[in-house]
Design an enzyme around this catalytic site. Structure first.
Site, PDB file in Angstrom:
ATOM      1  N   ASN A 106      28.530  66.028  90.209  1.00 40.45           N
ATOM      2  CA  ASN A 106      28.078  67.033  88.982  1.00 40.45           C
ATOM      3  C   ASN A 106      27.079  67.759  89.847  1.00 40.45           C
ATOM      4  O   ASN A 106      26.178  67.298  90.293  1.00 40.45           O
ATOM      5  CB  ASN A 106      27.969  66.457  87.635  1.00 40.45           C
ATOM      6  N   VAL A 107      27.046  69.149  89.173  1.00 41.54           N
ATOM      7  CA  VAL A 107      25.882  69.955  89.844  1.00 41.54           C
ATOM      8  C   VAL A 107      25.184  70.531  88.492  1.00 41.54           C
ATOM      9  O   VAL A 107      24.318  71.458  88.812  1.00 41.54           O
ATOM     10  CB  VAL A 107      26.716  71.314  90.346  1.00 41.54           C
ATOM     11  N   CYS A 130      20.088  80.902 100.400  1.00 39.23           N
ATOM     12  CA  CYS A 130      20.119  81.999 101.281  1.00 39.23           C
ATOM     13  C   CYS A 130      21.338  81.420 102.289  1.00 39.23           C
ATOM     14  O   CYS A 130      21.209  80.436 103.319  1.00 39.23           O
ATOM     15  CB  CYS A 130      18.817  82.380 101.986  1.00 39.23           C
ATOM     16  N   SER A 175      38.260  62.503  88.357  1.00 39.11           N
ATOM     17  CA  SER A 175      39.862  62.761  88.576  1.00 39.11           C
ATOM     18  C   SER A 175      40.051  61.929  89.833  1.00 39.11           C
ATOM     19  O   SER A 175      41.082  61.756  90.537  1.00 39.11           O
ATOM     20  CB  SER A 175      40.508  63.881  88.511  1.00 39.11           C
ATOM     21  N   HIS A 196      27.441  67.083  95.563  1.00 42.57           N
ATOM     22  CA  HIS A 196      27.824  68.743  95.627  1.00 42.57           C
ATOM     23  C   HIS A 196      26.669  69.697  95.554  1.00 42.57           C
ATOM     24  O   HIS A 196      27.041  70.532  94.884  1.00 42.57           O
ATOM     25  CB  HIS A 196      29.094  68.747  94.689  1.00 42.57           C
ATOM     26  N   CYS A 255      14.936  87.612 103.250  1.00 41.22           N
ATOM     27  CA  CYS A 255      15.244  87.769 104.768  1.00 41.22           C
ATOM     28  C   CYS A 255      16.598  88.950 104.829  1.00 41.22           C
ATOM     29  O   CYS A 255      17.039  89.058 105.968  1.00 41.22           O
ATOM     30  CB  CYS A 255      15.715  86.598 105.569  1.00 41.22           C
TER      31      CYS A 255
HETATM   32  C1  BV8 Z   1      34.422  68.160 102.956  1.00 40.96           C
HETATM   33  C2  BV8 Z   1      31.860  73.172  94.172  1.00 40.96           C
HETATM   34  C3  BV8 Z   1      33.653  67.825 105.307  1.00 40.96           C
HETATM   35  C4  BV8 Z   1      30.567  72.968  93.278  1.00 40.96           C
HETATM   36  C5  BV8 Z   1      33.396  71.269  94.324  1.00 40.96           C
HETATM   37  C6  BV8 Z   1      43.442  67.555 101.948  1.00 40.96           C
HETATM   38  C7  BV8 Z   1      43.492  66.056 101.720  1.00 40.96           C
HETATM   39  C8  BV8 Z   1      42.308  65.572 101.340  1.00 40.96           C
HETATM   40  C9  BV8 Z   1      41.129  66.237 101.567  1.00 40.96           C
HETATM   41  C10 BV8 Z   1      41.089  67.561 101.674  1.00 40.96           C
HETATM   42  C11 BV8 Z   1      42.261  68.481 102.009  1.00 40.96           C
HETATM   43  N1  BV8 Z   1      41.895  69.448 102.113  1.00 40.96           N
HETATM   44  C12 BV8 Z   1      40.591  69.503 102.047  1.00 40.96           C
HETATM   45  C13 BV8 Z   1      40.043  68.446 102.014  1.00 40.96           C
HETATM   46  C14 BV8 Z   1      38.597  68.188 101.660  1.00 40.96           C
HETATM   47  C15 BV8 Z   1      38.160  68.632 100.399  1.00 40.96           C
HETATM   48  C16 BV8 Z   1      38.919  67.993  99.238  1.00 40.96           C
HETATM   49  O1  BV8 Z   1      38.750  66.734  99.002  1.00 40.96           O
HETATM   50  N2  BV8 Z   1      40.009  68.531  98.540  1.00 40.96           N
HETATM   51  C17 BV8 Z   1      40.653  68.049  97.564  1.00 40.96           C
HETATM   52  C18 BV8 Z   1      40.542  68.767  96.541  1.00 40.96           C
HETATM   53  C19 BV8 Z   1      41.911  67.877  98.221  1.00 40.96           C
HETATM   54  N3  BV8 Z   1      36.641  68.330 100.315  1.00 40.96           N
HETATM   55  C20 BV8 Z   1      35.796  69.134 100.710  1.00 40.96           C
HETATM   56  O2  BV8 Z   1      36.041  70.105 101.081  1.00 40.96           O
HETATM   57  C21 BV8 Z   1      34.326  68.683 100.603  1.00 40.96           C
HETATM   58  N4  BV8 Z   1      33.716  68.877 102.081  1.00 40.96           N
HETATM   59  O3  BV8 Z   1      35.301  67.563 103.128  1.00 40.96           O
HETATM   60  O4  BV8 Z   1      33.438  68.360 104.162  1.00 40.96           O
HETATM   61  C22 BV8 Z   1      34.352  68.555 106.371  1.00 40.96           C
HETATM   62  C23 BV8 Z   1      33.907  69.958 106.179  1.00 40.96           C
HETATM   63  C24 BV8 Z   1      34.402  70.711 107.181  1.00 40.96           C
HETATM   64  C25 BV8 Z   1      35.152  70.211 108.129  1.00 40.96           C
HETATM   65  C26 BV8 Z   1      35.521  69.022 108.176  1.00 40.96           C
HETATM   66  C27 BV8 Z   1      35.219  68.057 107.205  1.00 40.96           C
HETATM   67  C28 BV8 Z   1      33.589  69.306  99.811  1.00 40.96           C
HETATM   68  C29 BV8 Z   1      33.887  68.832  98.304  1.00 40.96           C
HETATM   69  C30 BV8 Z   1      33.076  69.637  97.355  1.00 40.96           C
HETATM   70  C31 BV8 Z   1      33.837  70.693  96.818  1.00 40.96           C
HETATM   71  N5  BV8 Z   1      33.060  71.358  95.698  1.00 40.96           N
HETATM   72  N6  BV8 Z   1      32.831  72.001  93.766  1.00 40.96           N
HETATM   73  C32 BV8 Z   1      30.914  73.355  91.804  1.00 40.96           C
HETATM   74  O5  BV8 Z   1      31.178  74.551  91.808  1.00 40.96           O
HETATM   75  O6  BV8 Z   1      30.937  72.832  91.083  1.00 40.96           O
HETATM   76  S1  BV8 Z   1      34.382  70.085  93.751  1.00 40.96           S
HETATM   77  C33 BV8 Z   1      34.540  69.965  92.240  1.00 40.96           C
HETATM   78  O7  BV8 Z   1      35.461  68.852  92.055  1.00 40.96           O
HETATM   79  C34 BV8 Z   1      33.456  69.601  91.371  1.00 40.96           C
HETATM   80  O8  BV8 Z   1      32.045  69.735  92.436  1.00 40.96           O
HETATM   81  C35 BV8 Z   1      33.658  68.247  90.982  1.00 40.96           C
HETATM   82  O9  BV8 Z   1      32.508  67.600  91.081  1.00 40.96           O
HETATM   83  C36 BV8 Z   1      34.629  67.785  91.870  1.00 40.96           C
HETATM   84  C37 BV8 Z   1      35.452  66.516  91.358  1.00 40.96           C
HETATM   85  O10 BV8 Z   1      35.958  66.842  90.053  1.00 40.96           O
HETATM   86  P1  BV8 Z   1      35.528  65.902  88.862  1.00 40.96           P
HETATM   87  O11 BV8 Z   1      33.994  65.665  88.830  1.00 40.96           O
HETATM   88  O12 BV8 Z   1      36.452  64.617  89.056  1.00 40.96           O
HETATM   89  O13 BV8 Z   1      36.084  66.771  87.439  1.00 40.96           O
HETATM   90  P2  BV8 Z   1      37.651  66.858  87.179  1.00 40.96           P
HETATM   91  O14 BV8 Z   1      37.754  67.994  86.272  1.00 40.96           O
HETATM   92  O15 BV8 Z   1      38.527  66.964  88.322  1.00 40.96           O
HETATM   93  O16 BV8 Z   1      38.037  65.668  86.432  1.00 40.96           O
HETATM   94  C38 BV8 Z   1      37.039  65.386  85.317  1.00 40.96           C
HETATM   95  C39 BV8 Z   1      37.799  63.747  84.941  1.00 40.96           C
HETATM   96  O17 BV8 Z   1      37.027  63.424  83.766  1.00 40.96           O
HETATM   97  C40 BV8 Z   1      39.026  63.888  84.317  1.00 40.96           C
HETATM   98  O18 BV8 Z   1      39.793  62.793  85.171  1.00 40.96           O
HETATM   99  C41 BV8 Z   1      39.143  63.619  82.828  1.00 40.96           C
HETATM  100  O19 BV8 Z   1      40.422  62.794  82.591  1.00 40.96           O
HETATM  101  C42 BV8 Z   1      37.855  62.733  82.784  1.00 40.96           C
HETATM  102  N7  BV8 Z   1      37.241  62.967  81.644  1.00 40.96           N
HETATM  103  C43 BV8 Z   1      36.923  64.235  80.720  1.00 40.96           C
HETATM  104  N8  BV8 Z   1      36.492  64.018  79.518  1.00 40.96           N
HETATM  105  C44 BV8 Z   1      35.956  62.797  79.596  1.00 40.96           C
HETATM  106  C45 BV8 Z   1      36.354  61.938  80.813  1.00 40.96           C
HETATM  107  N9  BV8 Z   1      36.507  60.712  81.174  1.00 40.96           N
HETATM  108  C46 BV8 Z   1      35.451  59.996  80.183  1.00 40.96           C
HETATM  109  N10 BV8 Z   1      34.923  60.395  79.235  1.00 40.96           N
HETATM  110  C47 BV8 Z   1      35.106  61.929  78.766  1.00 40.96           C
HETATM  111  N11 BV8 Z   1      34.615  62.291  77.681  1.00 40.96           N
HETATM  112 ZN    ZN Z   2      17.208  84.217 103.573  1.00 37.55          ZN
END
Ligand code: BV8
Ligand code: ZN
Length: 247
Positions: A101-102, A126, A188, A118, A149
């Site tokens: 979370n952010v 920047c 998730s 994240h 800058c």
């Molecule tokens: C990287 C931005 C290394 C910030 C986010 C193909 C296969 C595998 C991996 C990849 C692929 N293609 C690309 C990748 C890598 C990619 C990735 O994993 N993609 C996935 C989607 C396939 N990852 C990246 O790019 C990461 N970097 O790997 O760098 C690298 C780099 C370059 C070259 C080589 C290697 C960067 C990942 C960060 C991405 N940024 N967000 C923002 O704006 O917030 S991700 C985004 O999803 C959020 O940050 C969030 O944190 C994250 C995960 O989501 P969740 O927190 O799980 O939230 P979600 O809504 O999905 O689920 C909520 C859950 O809560 C649900 O299950 C629900 O049932 C439950 N729930 C709801 N209410 C409740 C509850 N549970 C309990 N109680 C409740 N009340």
């Molecule tokens: Zn700058």
């Protein structure tokens, strides 16, 4: 909410706890998740927003999305789930909170040993010089905010395709390597490398407790799956820990 004896034992025996949280733990505070029905990405697509290409193509749209999310944060408070984790950290000798979370709500709830995988939406960075500033030091005079800058400012979060901040994932990995109890709460479990942390704990044979209102790709392999709200389940698990560690 029934807790099995084996779950109670796993919690009482734990001394090194690692917790991974996702957007689900902030849902009860009124912060929309990403992939839920009413989630942030039901209207927009992640590829349209949370990556550098989208930002360079349409910086105003991406900034509007982040300002919209920041605006919501000014109106929300940590919930019982955030607070339970902060109390648990204070009680346990070894407790590490890794969050995707952010929103900064864990810190606001009193957690201190937090690994923000994240980044944090409350800061700007920047694009050119990397200088970081608070989200409040930003003027949206029409165009996209820029750094002294001349570089473009962006939210201090990690976008898809971007590396996690230096050393941050390594610290989270170490915590998953050394824990004897792992909790996956409100995520998730589809975003990597974060989702590899519970997998590592499972490979090590460490009990993994998943708290989620729905099934996830992890649910089939975790030791205990609690189909509960994080705000309901976490205080209950903390109670068990306290009862087992009251001296
Ligand atoms: C990287 C931005 C290394 C910030 C986010 C193909 C296969 C595998 C991996 C990849 C692929 N293609 C690309 C990748 C890598 C990619 C990735 O994993 N993609 C996935 C989607 C396939 N990852 C990246 O790019 C990461 N970097 O790997 O760098 C690298 C780099 C370059 C070259 C080589 C290697 C960067 C990942 C960060 C991405 N940024 N967000 C923002 O704006 O917030 S991700 C985004 O999803 C959020 O940050 C969030 O944190 C994250 C995960 O989501 P969740 O927190 O799980 O939230 P979600 O809504 O999905 O689920 C909520 C859950 O809560 C649900 O299950 C629900 O049932 C439950 N729930 C709801 N209410 C409740 C509850 N549970 C309990 N109680 C409740 N009340
Ligand atoms: Zn700058």
């Amino acid at each position: 909410m029934e807790l099995s004896n084996s779950l109670i034992q796993d919690i009482k025996n734990a001394s090194h706890i690692c917790v991974l949280t996702g957007a689900g733990i902030s849902a009860e505070s009124g912060v929309a998740t990403f992939r839920g029905k009413e989630g942030l990405w039901s209207k927009f697509k992640p590829q349209e927003l949370a990556n550098m290409d989208a930002f360079m193509a349409n910086p105003r749209l991406v900034w509007e999305w982040y300002q919209y999310r920041r605006d919501i944060l000014t109106k929300v408070k940590p919930n019982a789930g955030h607070l339970a984790l902060a109390h648990w950290e204070a009680l346990a000798h070894h407790f590490v909170l890794v969050t995707q979370n952010v929103d900064g709500l864990h810190r606001e709830a009193g957690s201190r040993k937090i690994i923000e995988l994240h980044g944090n939406i409350r800061i700007n960075r920047c694009n050119s010089c990397g200088f970081e500033s608070s989200m409040d030091d930003i003027s949206f005079a029409g165009s996209v905010p820029t750094c002294s800058c001349g570089g473009m400012l962006r939210p201090g979060v990690v976008w898809f395709g971007e590396m996690l901040p230096e050393g941050v994932f390594e610290a989270a990995y170490r915590a998953a390597q050394t824990c004897d109890l792992f909790l996956s709460v409100g995520t998730s479990a589809v975003v990597y490398p974060a989702a590899s942390l519970p997998e590592l704990a499972l490979e090590r044979g460490v009990p993994v407790i998943e708290i989620n209102t729905e099934e996830t790709p992890l649910s089939g392999s975790v030791t205990h799956h609690l189909r509960e709200l994080a705000g309901t389940a976490l205080p209950k698990l903390l109670e068990v820990f306290e009862s087992g560690h009251s001296h």
